[in-house]
Design an enzyme around this catalytic site. Structure first.
Site, short mmCIF file in Angstrom:
data_model
loop_
_atom_site.label_atom_id
_atom_site.label_comp_id
_atom_site.label_asym_id
_atom_site.label_seq_id
_atom_site.Cartn_x
_atom_site.Cartn_y
_atom_site.Cartn_z
N GLY A 1 -41.60 23.72 14.77
CA GLY A 1 -40.29 24.00 14.20
C GLY A 1 -39.73 25.34 14.62
N ASP A 2 -38.56 25.63 14.08
CA ASP A 2 -37.81 26.83 14.44
C ASP A 2 -37.92 27.86 13.32
OD1 ASP A 2 -35.37 28.53 15.27
OD2 ASP A 2 -35.36 26.99 16.81
N ILE A 3 -36.85 28.57 13.03
CA ILE A 3 -36.90 29.65 12.04
C ILE A 3 -36.51 29.13 10.66
CG2 ILE A 3 -34.49 30.42 12.34
CD1 ILE A 3 -35.67 33.34 12.24
N THR A 4 -37.15 29.68 9.64
CA THR A 4 -36.78 29.36 8.27
C THR A 4 -36.99 30.58 7.39
OG1 THR A 4 -36.89 27.65 6.56
CG2 THR A 4 -38.99 28.49 7.40
N TYR A 5 -36.55 30.45 6.15
CA TYR A 5 -36.65 31.52 5.16
C TYR A 5 -37.51 31.06 4.00
CZ TYR A 5 -35.30 33.99 0.88
OH TYR A 5 -35.33 34.66 -0.31
N MET B 1 -39.52 21.63 6.74
CA MET B 1 -40.93 21.34 7.01
C MET B 1 -41.32 21.84 8.39
SD MET B 1 -41.49 17.59 5.35
CE MET B 1 -41.11 17.38 3.61
N PHE C 1 -44.27 22.68 3.74
CA PHE C 1 -42.86 22.51 3.39
C PHE C 1 -42.37 23.64 2.49
CE2 PHE C 1 -45.36 20.08 0.29
CZ PHE C 1 -44.89 20.57 -0.93
N ALA C 2 -41.06 23.84 2.49
CA ALA C 2 -40.41 24.83 1.63
C ALA C 2 -39.26 24.14 0.91
CB ALA C 2 -39.89 26.00 2.46
N CYS D 1 -33.67 26.47 10.81
CA CYS D 1 -34.35 25.42 11.59
C CYS D 1 -33.65 25.16 12.92
CB CYS D 1 -34.45 24.13 10.78
SG CYS D 1 -35.32 24.33 9.21
#
Length: 230
Positions: A80-84, A152, A165-166, A182
């Site tokens: 995946g990419d970027i998340t917070y 996710m 997951f968030a 994401c």
């Protein structure tokens, strides 16, 4: 729980399960040990994480602004990419040996998504999937204003999983303005509190989510006092 502390704890459990599997391959069938499975629920202080397939340009603020916002930033080994991640969010980290369940990573991701979808149904919200985009979305069918409520990203090695997951519950969504969530620039992010119009206790949501995960994976989940603090 501090993100790096949680990541290190995950990594220890992940490595322990892999070590058991490695020893079992060299052992006689009657000497092989069962592999344990873990499910961690926690929340983190403000942090941005970038997966292996992510682009650093999707973090839209400087290191100085990160510090001013009290946030940290990590490049990590999930997909995946970027998340917070931040307060008011349920972050779930399953460290599972899928040999104990089913060896299908796509089915695994769909089960995680389904647990979130069923939990949202408990609150009267209809959620689902958007083809080609991992995670759980509202307005996923008409897509007039599609909104991601759960991101996710996982790692899997020899059928052992980590990361997860968030799920945005009472999350301060303004922190998502500092990234391209994401890697998707044309869709919004939401939370359970925003959709309902009021905050919900994290423990209440966790209990519902736990029950759905147990049912989907046909698992018995045992919580000990020591494990619960993580």
């Amino acid at each position: 729980m501090d993100y790096k502390e949680a990541w290190d704890y995950q990594d220890r459990l992940f490595s322990q399960v892999l070590d058991i599997k490695a020893r079992n391959r060299a052992a006689a069938p009657d000497a092989q040990l069962p592999t344990p499975n873990y499910l961690l629920f926690c929340s983190h202080p403000h942090v941005y994480t970038l997966g292996k397939s992510g682009h650093e340009s999707h973090l839209l603020i400087s290191e100085e602004l990160l510090k001013a916002k009290g946030a940290t930033y990590y490049k990590i080994n999930r997909g995946g990419d970027i998340t917070y991640h931040g307060p008011g969010q349920i972050v779930g980290y399953p460290i599972l040996d899928l040999d104990n369940f089913f060896t299908d990573i796509h089915k695994y991701l769909r089960y995680l998504e389904e647990a979130i979808i069923l939990t949202l149904q408990d609150y009267g919200l209809t959620a689902g999937r958007i083809p080609g985009l991992t995670g759980v979305w509202l307005d996923h069918e008409q897509q007039v204003n599609p909104r991601k409520i759960c991101a996710m990203g996982v790692k899997c090695s020899r059928w052992v999983t980590m990361h997860g997951f968030a799920f945005n519950i009472n999350t301060d969504l303004s922190y998502f303005n500092n990234i391209v969530p994401c890697g998707i620039a044309d869709k919004q992010v939401t939370s359970l509190a925003k959709e309902l119009g009021y905050e919900v206790a994290l423990e209440e949501v966790e209990e519902k989510l736990l029950n759905h995960l147990a049912n989907l994976f046909d698992a018995t989940i045992t919580v000990t006092a020591n494990e619960k603090r993580y």
